[in-house]
Scaffold this active site. Structure first.
Site, PDB file in Angstrom:
ATOM      1  N   ASN A 109      10.483  35.644 -19.898  1.00  0.00           N
ATOM      2  CA  ASN A 109      11.414  35.830 -18.782  1.00  0.00           C
ATOM      3  C   ASN A 109      11.314  37.245 -18.211  1.00  0.00           C
ATOM      4  O   ASN A 109      11.103  37.433 -17.014  1.00  0.00           O
ATOM      5  CB  ASN A 109      12.824  35.560 -19.328  1.00  0.00           C
ATOM      6  CG  ASN A 109      13.914  35.709 -18.284  1.00  0.00           C
ATOM      7  OD1 ASN A 109      13.882  36.617 -17.479  1.00  0.00           O
ATOM      8  ND2 ASN A 109      14.889  34.816 -18.327  1.00  0.00           N
TER       9      ASN A 109
ATOM     10  N   PHE B  49      24.334  36.482 -19.663  1.00  0.00           N
ATOM     11  CA  PHE B  49      23.207  35.551 -19.594  1.00  0.00           C
ATOM     12  C   PHE B  49      21.996  36.238 -18.987  1.00  0.00           C
ATOM     13  O   PHE B  49      22.132  37.142 -18.181  1.00  0.00           O
ATOM     14  CB  PHE B  49      23.608  34.337 -18.758  1.00  0.00           C
ATOM     15  CG  PHE B  49      24.768  33.603 -19.338  1.00  0.00           C
ATOM     16  CD1 PHE B  49      24.583  32.682 -20.363  1.00  0.00           C
ATOM     17  CD2 PHE B  49      26.064  33.855 -18.904  1.00  0.00           C
ATOM     18  CE1 PHE B  49      25.663  32.022 -20.924  1.00  0.00           C
ATOM     19  CE2 PHE B  49      27.146  33.202 -19.462  1.00  0.00           C
ATOM     20  CZ  PHE B  49      26.951  32.283 -20.474  1.00  0.00           C
ATOM     21  N   GLU B  50      20.829  35.757 -19.356  1.00  0.00           N
ATOM     22  CA  GLU B  50      19.604  36.339 -18.827  1.00  0.00           C
ATOM     23  C   GLU B  50      19.543  36.270 -17.311  1.00  0.00           C
ATOM     24  O   GLU B  50      18.881  37.063 -16.670  1.00  0.00           O
ATOM     25  CB  GLU B  50      18.378  35.653 -19.435  1.00  0.00           C
ATOM     26  CG  GLU B  50      18.272  34.165 -19.100  1.00  0.00           C
ATOM     27  CD  GLU B  50      17.184  33.465 -19.902  1.00  0.00           C
ATOM     28  OE1 GLU B  50      17.119  33.702 -21.121  1.00  0.00           O
ATOM     29  OE2 GLU B  50      16.414  32.695 -19.331  1.00  0.00           O
ATOM     30  N   THR B  51      20.263  35.313 -16.740  1.00  0.00           N
ATOM     31  CA  THR B  51      20.277  35.184 -15.284  1.00  0.00           C
ATOM     32  C   THR B  51      21.034  36.325 -14.611  1.00  0.00           C
ATOM     33  O   THR B  51      20.997  36.436 -13.394  1.00  0.00           O
ATOM     34  CB  THR B  51      20.946  33.853 -14.883  1.00  0.00           C
ATOM     35  OG1 THR B  51      22.142  33.702 -15.655  1.00  0.00           O
ATOM     36  CG2 THR B  51      20.021  32.693 -15.142  1.00  0.00           C
ATOM     37  N   LEU B  80      17.821  39.692 -13.251  1.00  0.00           N
ATOM     38  CA  LEU B  80      17.232  39.276 -14.521  1.00  0.00           C
ATOM     39  C   LEU B  80      16.734  40.495 -15.293  1.00  0.00           C
ATOM     40  O   LEU B  80      16.881  40.585 -16.516  1.00  0.00           O
ATOM     41  CB  LEU B  80      16.036  38.350 -14.262  1.00  0.00           C
ATOM     42  CG  LEU B  80      16.332  37.036 -13.554  1.00  0.00           C
ATOM     43  CD1 LEU B  80      15.036  36.400 -13.066  1.00  0.00           C
ATOM     44  CD2 LEU B  80      17.062  36.085 -14.485  1.00  0.00           C
TER      45      LEU B  80
END
Lengths: 327, 258, 258, 327
Positions: A109, B49-51, B80
């Site tokens: 990611n 959260f990674e978002t 991110l």
């Protein structure tokens, strides 16, 4: 003070995809798992039967899976391919890898986000310390020959080097991840103006970096507003008009994924998609019925969502829907 | 009060969260554990959260880390990149607790969430790292969720997506990773930790009614089960909040993967 | 109509801006030139600042690039990093025109805005690079503003803050810079360019009433003045808009450094 | 659900500076030339006579100049030191360099921004291609001995290396700029809540990266609001509470610099400052009268601005003032 160039950016989706997406392009799509996938644009690519795409996505769900399932994609670089609880691993994606129909290069990611950022910054790479010691570093999906033959692909998956600023070896090793500069990026957003100024509400995921890294950008939006009217709140806008080539008004353009503040993901549809994509034959039937058999996104939504459309509309206070059945 | 193995598993992880913690979690059961921790044990912990949603309100359980339900009422929307930077920076890094799952785990807590087979010849495919490798690389306290099955607890991973203690001892530092490997593996039968020196997996706790031998039978390699204590069973308050407040719709408790 | 040397200088620079341009400018006279360009010649050009204000409305003339007047009615607020990234990226980079000033310039358009003396023993000090070195490194079209004085047009800089054509010929590319050096030096007496091959400064245009010899006398090194043409004098429309719309308060036209 | 830790963050400026700023610290200050300099906090540092500071600033004006003039600073790393039209080069800064009283390390705007970003990302450096061939690369203000002795300073000013991903040498060379991780960062903002959630209106400059790179952060704000009340618009907030150690309510805390939407710079004061700082003797008199001779920021404003205070207040529509004389 409206220029000619200004007026040329607002166009229909058919024209935008025809003008800016070519077979063999390196294509990047925005959104994240169940949210703001540029579905209308993805479907238009499928309808125009554009193939041999090299796909970049960050952590994409539905958009990636349909593109891959339709056979439009030959190679893919990605951090995550899943659709939340609806498909922990994207279904066509999984099948096509196992059947060796697409080549995949796996990153993390953070690495994918850094790669888009590097592309937007005009630098060849960015450094990080994630993934040291893992197969993210050791195993490569694209071999050297492939990398040599397509100069749009990074010369190397990544490079591990010593930290040249090291004192007491903290940190000792650095992982350099290469920039991505897509030929074209598709994003879907809540609002844009006719000049291309783009406003994403809620989380931006890696849409902004993807768009800024790209040679051309197509923005689809739920609401298209008059040029300059977003300038009353510049802090809420992410992309200046000069980053955007085409702006397309597509209500529910992220459907069946969610668009914060506008509509929720269509949980019943995503549940049924799992079955409709279960085999390549079933998926082909889905394509015929839902995508190739519909003329545009509004026909697709009629078929896929029908009367549920009211239920997925977001509560303006919370940004999601309390009406849609999620179980 | 009766409870399911999923319920005790969620609560066992949630109990490890403190008020000062900044909790990073993925989709599904790890998200449920984080939200349960906030509801039951550590109201001041912050979940992110990674978002990029920081300190989400979480009135409704999200079904993905990009779900609009992580956005409503959050403190800050970040990028991110920011999310992972919080793990690495001098101020916030040491307070971050990660909770992640995987498809396979090895004796040193290394994880596979990418694929089964040879990387050039895939037999089964999972979603890929997502943020798992990043959180496993960057944070000092990482809690892993795994259903206890022999095909999941394997001697050698098909693909190492996320670094645990690598090959044990000081191998993690030698590779250049600057933080500690995983602290716990929470399963549906008990909780594993890692031996202080060798960093090999050991059994720390067994859930009430579970025989340590049964746990060994479900692990594809030998672990020390001799020092395991028994986990406190969930009390009625814990279960009530979990069922009535955390997942009243039973979106995760009765559906979805571990 | 009479006009000051500052006015023709501002207009001479402003005339070089086209509608498609994305104009990056610094404080003071370079900002005035950019705003004048938008008012007079290129209404669709977009002005942006290193501080991250993109396509500012500029109803009032800012006195610094961080002035709140660059913020009101802008299209987007970006970060400092974003501003420079727009110069480097594949899509926007080639449309960006920089307008910057400096304290010293050499025959190849290299600039000093840092200091006079030895770096370890400073005799005079200027603010430092700011974004000047960055814009000079990144953009293909860079316009330089300088008052014509012998102490400013020098053979050797005390400190090279911003790269021009370095030592001429292909030295700029050899150092790894991927864009062209400066395209013009706009002064209060005329406009200089750079010779195609050698990249040495040459006189391109003289303002009405100025003798090319006078220009040479004010330059601390020899330049070719033989091919200079005469600059069109400002017409009444240009001057009217400059005076009444661009700087009606005469904040820069009568005050402040060039 | 209010924790003890939560309540400890809101404090008075005296306490915040006393707790978090120590002699010899590596200090970073936010703002940009004439805007949002953390002036109240800077003055408090001067009042508490904290010295030997290693200062990082991006492109700072008034805050930097007063800190430097007061003798609080021994070393400085910076891109730009100027105050717009009021002082094209900061006045005390200029004098103290010429008199060899401070050591300076010069970087570019983009490099300083990247250095803070690197610090916030936990990487030792970030790559760029700016400044190749210039004295930014060739001339160093801090020699190797100084760098060896203070391990908080980067081991090298910067490093030029070959591009390891190079294809056809585009780009060929890369400049690596080292991360900055200040001990403490001071920023002034329009709004913060008592937990530390911080909202900057208008341009953020490099405040966000500076704060995220720092071990401790003091936020002064024009308006202090109840914990959680900024959560109604998370997209407008930049710093989560866990990045912030102290929140201090200081109305006009950026005065005499501007705070978009709240007040403008005080042009007449900045003009007169140029004279008041013209010699070290005059500046000492200014310090005695205005800073050491006032108890706090509100007394300072009374003395420095007096009745002009109404005139500098911002027009809520434009964010600046049309009343203040700028000529």
């Amino acid at each position: 003070m409206i220029s000619i160039e200004t007026n040329q950016k607002a166009m229909c989706l058919e024209q935008a995809v025809q003008t800016y997406v070519k077979p063999g392009d390196h294509l990047s799509i925005g959104g994240f798992t169940v949210s703001r996938n540029p579905m209308a644009a993805v479907h238009e690519i499928i309808r125009q039967r554009i193939t041999n795409l090299h796909l970049y996505a960050h952590s994409n769900g539905q958009g990636l899976d349909e593109l891959v399932g339709s056979g439009a994609v030959s190679k893919i670089e990605i951090a995550y391919s899943g659709n939340g609880r609806f498909a922990p691993t994207c279904i066509c994606f999984k099948r096509q890898i196992i059947e060796n129909k697409i080549l995949v290069e796996d990153y993390t990611n953070f690495q994918m986000a850094l790669r888009f950022l590097a592309g937007s910054m005009g630098v060849p790479y960015l450094p990080t310390t994630t993934s040291l010691g893992t197969d993210i570093i050791n195993k490569w999906g694209f071999d050297n020959k492939l990398r040599e033959n397509d100069t749009k692909i990074a010369a190397k998956k990544l490079i591990v080097m010593d930290n040249p600023f090291s004192r007491n070896k903290i940190p000792d090793k650095i992982v350099l991840v290469p920039a991505i500069n897509p030929d074209v990026t598709l994003i879907h957003t809540q609002k844009a103006d006719t000049k291309g100024t783009t406003r994403i509400q809620g989380l931006t995921f890696s849409d902004v970096e993807q768009a800024k890294a790209s040679k051309t950008v197509i923005v689809t939006c739920d609401e298209l507003v008059e040029a300059g009217s977003l300038n009353t709140n510049p802090g809420a806008n992410q992309l200046p008009s000069f980053c955007v080539d085409a702006v397309v008004h597509v209500p529910f353009g992220a459907y069946p994924t969610a668009c914060f503040g506008c509509y929720d993901y269509d949980a019943p549809f995503l549940d049924s998609y799992r079955d409709m994509a279960a085999t390549q034959e079933q998926f082909q039937q889905y394509l015929n019925d839902y995508i190739l058999g519909t003329k545009d996104h509004s026909q697709f939504i009629q078929k896929a969502c029908g009367e549920r459309l009211e239920a997925i509309k977001a509560n303006p206070e919370t940004g999601y829907s309390d009406q849609i059945k999620r179980k | 009060m009766t409870y399911s193995s999923k319920e005790i598993m969620v609560l066992a992880a949630a109990r490890q969260i403190k008020n000062k913690d900044i909790v990073f979690c993925g989709t599904g059961i790890s998200m449920l554990a984080a939200v349960a921790a906030k509801h039951i044990y550590a109201p001041d912990c912050m979940i992110f959260f990674e978002t990029g949603a920081i300190d989400s309100k979480l009135e409704k359980l999200p079904l993905a880390v990009s779900d609009s339900r992580v956005m409503y009422g959050a403190q800050v929307f970040c990028s991110l990149i920011d999310s992972f930077c919080f793990m690495q920076n001098r101020k916030t890094g040491s307070n971050i607790v990660g909770i992640i799952g995987a498809a396979q785990i090895d004796p040193f807590g290394n994880l596979n969430s990418t694929m089964i087979g040879n990387y050039q010849d895939t037999k089964a495919r999972f979603p890929g790292s997502g943020g798992a490798c990043d959180v496993a690389s960057f944070v000092d306290t990482n809690i892993i969720f795994m259903k206890l099955e022999k095909r999941k607890f394997v001697k050698i991973l098909d693909y190492m997506t996320s670094p645990g203690w690598l090959t044990g001892f000081d191998s993690r530092q030698k590779q250049g990773l600057m933080t500690r490997g995983p602290s716990a593996v929470v399963t549906d039968m008990g909780i594993m930790g890692f031996e202080k020196e060798s960093k090999h997996m050991v059994l720390k706790e067994v859930y009430p009614g579970i025989d340590p031998e049964t746990i060994q039978e479900n692990v594809g390699f030998k672990i020390d089960i001799s020092k395991a204590t028994q986990t406190l069973p969930p009390n009625s308050r814990e279960l009530k909040i979990l069922r009535e407040k955390t997942d009243p719709e039973r979106l995760i408790l009765t559906k979805g993967d571990i």
